[in-house]
Write a protein that holds these residues in place. Structure first.
Motif, mmCIF file in Angstrom:
data_model
loop_
_atom_site.group_PDB
_atom_site.id
_atom_site.type_symbol
_atom_site.label_atom_id
_atom_site.label_comp_id
_atom_site.label_asym_id
_atom_site.label_seq_id
_atom_site.Cartn_x
_atom_site.Cartn_y
_atom_site.Cartn_z
ATOM 1 N N UNK A 297 -40.880 26.608 -13.539
ATOM 2 C CA UNK A 297 -40.206 25.832 -14.582
ATOM 3 C C UNK A 297 -40.282 26.550 -15.930
ATOM 4 N N UNK A 298 -41.428 27.122 -16.201
ATOM 5 C CA UNK A 298 -41.601 27.847 -17.466
ATOM 6 C C UNK A 298 -40.580 28.985 -17.568
ATOM 7 N N UNK A 299 -40.427 29.697 -16.467
ATOM 8 C CA UNK A 299 -39.472 30.827 -16.480
ATOM 9 C C UNK A 299 -38.038 30.353 -16.672
ATOM 10 N N UNK A 300 -37.769 29.123 -16.230
ATOM 11 C CA UNK A 300 -36.402 28.612 -16.350
ATOM 12 C C UNK A 300 -36.073 28.190 -17.774
ATOM 13 N N UNK A 301 -37.086 28.087 -18.621
ATOM 14 C CA UNK A 301 -36.849 27.709 -20.018
ATOM 15 C C UNK A 301 -36.557 28.961 -20.842
ATOM 16 N N UNK A 302 -36.009 28.724 -22.032
ATOM 17 C CA UNK A 302 -35.733 29.862 -22.913
ATOM 18 C C UNK A 302 -37.037 30.403 -23.494
ATOM 19 N N UNK A 303 -36.998 31.643 -23.871
ATOM 20 C CA UNK A 303 -38.157 32.224 -24.560
ATOM 21 C C UNK A 303 -38.391 31.430 -25.842
ATOM 22 N N UNK A 304 -39.619 31.234 -26.190
ATOM 23 C CA UNK A 304 -39.991 30.496 -27.410
ATOM 24 C C UNK A 304 -39.643 29.008 -27.372
ATOM 25 N N UNK A 305 -39.204 28.512 -26.227
ATOM 26 C CA UNK A 305 -38.922 27.078 -26.157
ATOM 27 C C UNK A 305 -40.235 26.272 -26.135
#
Lengths: 544, 133
Positions: A297-305
């Motif tokens: 899930x973390x990888x699916x989010x944008x960087x710095x989100x």
């Protein structure tokens, strides 16, 4: 020809020229539910439960800013799904990692409880322990959904192995302090039940309860169970209970094991856990550690989100928005951020320390939840002796030692085939009072407790093969969790949950606590997030 | 069944002994229960842990309304577990009286009847399958 096509022909209907739905309705009218089911399976529609995927939100988020507190599963699901719908989502996380309690310890992992004793994991390559969630039932489609969406492979987690043990040392009787194979206890109990039932049925004692025809069917069923002999109806040695000496080639016909005496079997405390819908024999786990789901899930989010090491101190709302004040735990720098809505997914015990201007009713509602202590320990072994010597492949020992009510053998790396002849046993998993009392111990004493408890099952081996590497947690002593999970008391569920569910103007509470029936499960966090995003989406739609 | 059993025992107890004087000797048993079940969070001496787990010593809630404190032990509260499955009804009475009357705290003693009544109010049906996760 496929079964489905046959069944369609047999009822004289074809799907062409109809919508699937109207066709299914007509099939249902003619052939009943069974026919509909056959037709649906033919189309691969399947029988999804209500919550097997995120809700279809009506609204596009119109760039509304949603501040999410906590980057656990709930927080990340909210950010991911609402982000896809045009909401501007940002997560503030107190820890320096994403995943919340969905964590695994492997080489390099750090666990530090409130009193500051710090553990650094030094397991061998490939070894890990899930010190948060550790098993997924097939019913939890929401969890499986994200594992699949994020490309995280799942494997079988053996939740019930007949070769694993029951162990009772606080109950008088012939088995006090003796580990008993679960298959012996379970089969003997079922065997004597079958014997007694068959005998009373045979003697006519059930005649006032069931018809003669049903009695005969029952007797037939009991005789065919294999547990009792057909003539005398006695329970006796059988292939379900297994062998004391297993058969082999030539004239080795093996020797069946003898059942325990009936009175002795009845003295065995009932298993602390029977299989249930959410604890079936076969469950699932993420390959390589349950934290892979969180990392996916973390990888699916944008960087710095996700903004890490940010401890929230104030949540203040007014008519125009909500303002979050937080402190960087490393630099001490204080920041504020404004949003249209805030969704707090941190445990309520943690939220209770934060300054808010929530209404008094809402604050009181949040206090009616309870925190459930949970403690876990992973102990690394340099040989898979439980497999090689005792034929135990996964499974859970149940005991009446409150500090170690469960001990579980690893389901991954079976036979050492994935990364060598080594493995991490879940040395103890305690809930409630047992979890609290084990957490009173120093880390060193907890490890000693785990090893000496393991010795009760595998004398001479458990300590001998312990590599000296262990990782433990008591979740109620983790600063940003303060509990294994939280749940509602019956009164709280009736009176306070509806208050919490609606949110307080611009402040919403989500996560595990939003799913009273799924507390402590990953599915509770995920489906709680889904339910909150629906509430907010409707709110935004109304305002538009 | 455990809860039903507890209620049964509690009711029997109150029938047989009517209202025997509440334990005057809660300090020794109470100290042990405190060590086993409370100290991990509330710390020795009930001084609490920073701003995370509140001090019980000098705590106005602890010394306040009896019923609130009883329900807190039975139902839990944000940040705090229930102890209904871990402590016997008599132990719950003992620990409540202990924390209300230790480290300089002073408050009216709760009776076994009050605790038993509250247990009956909050007891949830136990389907026999044990706790989850």
């Amino acid at each position: 020809m496929k079964e489905t096509e046959k069944s369609l022909q047999s009822i004289g209907q074809k799907p062409s020229g109809m919508t699937k739905r109207s066709f299914l309705q007509s099939v249902g009218m003619i052939g009943g539910t069974a026919a509909v089911m056959t037709a649906m399976q033919g189309w691969d529609i399947g029988f999804a439960s209500e919550a097997d995927r995120p809700p279809e939100m009506s609204n596009d988020g119109k760039g509304k800013k949603i501040i999410i507190l906590g980057a656990g599963l709930a927080g990340m699901v909210l950010a991911y799904e609402m982000g896809k719908k045009g909401y501007n989502t940002h997560i503030i996380e107190a820890n320096d990692y994403a995943g919340g309690r969905c964590v695994s310890a492997r080489k390099g992992s750090v666990i530090e409880e409130l009193d500051g004793e710090k553990q650094v994991c030094n397991f061998r390559e490939g070894n890990y322990v899930n010190y948060g969630p550790w098993r997924i039932p097939a019913e939890h489609r929401s969890t499986i959904y994200y594992a699949q969406q994020m490309g995280v492979p799942l494997e079988v987690m053996v939740n019930k192995s007949g070769k694993a043990y029951y162990y009772y040392e606080n109950k008088e009787g012939p088995f006090k302090g003796v580990p008993i194979r679960q298959e012996y206890a379970d089969v003997d109990f079922a065997g004597y039940e079958a014997e007694l039932l068959a005998k009373v049925a045979d003697q006519g004692a059930l005649d006032s309860l069931i018809t003669q025809e049903d009695k005969e069917k029952l007797l037939e069923h009991l005789k065919r169970s294999g547990l009792i002999d057909n003539k005398e109806l006695n329970y006796r040695a059988n292939r379900a209970r297994g062998y004391i000496s297993y058969p082999g080639a030539a004239t080795n016909f093996g020797k069946l094991s003898d059942p325990y005496e009936m009175a002795d079997v009845f003295s065995i405390a009932q298993a602390s856990r029977h299989e249930t819908a959410d604890h079936p024999a076969v469950m699932f786990q993420a390959v390589g550690g349950m934290d892979q789901i969180a990392l996916g899930l973390k990888k699916a989010l944008k960087k710095n989100q996700i903004e890490y090491m940010s401890e929230v101190t104030d949540i203040i709302q007014d008519d125009n928005g909500v303002e979050i004040t937080y402190t960087n735990t490393k630099t001490g720098k204080v920041k504020t951020v404004k949003g249209d809505y805030v969704i707090a997914t941190m445990p309520l015990g943690v939220l209770a320390k934060i300054n808010t201007n929530l209404s008094e009713d809402f604050k009181q509602a949040l206090l009616t939840t309870r925190s459930n202590p949970a403690s876990k320990m992973g102990v690394e072994m340099n040989r898979r002796f439980w497999e090689q010597d005792d034929m135990i492949y996964g499974g859970v020992n149940h005991t009446d030692i409150p500090e170690c009510s469960q001990l579980s053998y690893p389901s991954g790396n079976l036979f050492g085939s994935a990364h060598g002849d080594t493995g991490v046993i879940l040395g103890y998993y305690a809930m409630g009072g047992g979890a609290v009392s084990v957490s009173n111990l120093s880390i060193k004493d907890r490890v000693e407790f785990a090893i000496s408890t393991g010795e009760k099952f595998h004398p001479g081996k458990y300590r001998n093969h312990f590599t000296g590497e262990a990782m433990c947690v008591s979740w109620h002593k983790m600063k940003y969790a303060l509990a294994g999970w939280e749940s509602w008391s019956r009164r709280g569920q009736e009176r306070a949950f509806p208050v919490m569910q609606k949110g307080d103007k611009r402040i919403f509470i989500s996560g595990n606590i939003a799913s009273p029936a799924l507390s402590g499960w990953m599915a509770g966090a995920i489906e709680g997030a889904w339910s909150t995003m629906e509430v907010i989406d409707k709110r935004v739609a109304q305002q538009a | 069944m455990k809860n039903y059993f507890k209620i049964f025992i509690a009711l029997m107890g109150s029938l047989i002994f009517l209202s025997t004087a509440s334990a005057q000797d809660f300090s020794e048993d109470g100290a042990q229960i405190f060590t086993d079940y409370c100290e991990a969070c509330h710390q020795p001496g009930g001084v609490g842990f920073e701003d995370v787990y509140p001090a019980l010593k000098g705590n106005t809630f602890v010394q306040g309304d009896k019923e609130e404190v009883i329900y807190l032990l039975l139902e839990g509260r944000a940040g705090m577990p229930t102890f209904i499955g871990d402590l016997e009804p008599e132990q719950i009475t003992t620990i409540i009286n202990y924390i209300r009357n230790s480290w300089g705290n002073k408050a009216e003693e709760v009776t076994q009847d009050e605790v038993d009544n509250a247990i009956e109010m909050v007891s949830e049906e136990d389907d026999g399958f044990g706790p989850g996760n």
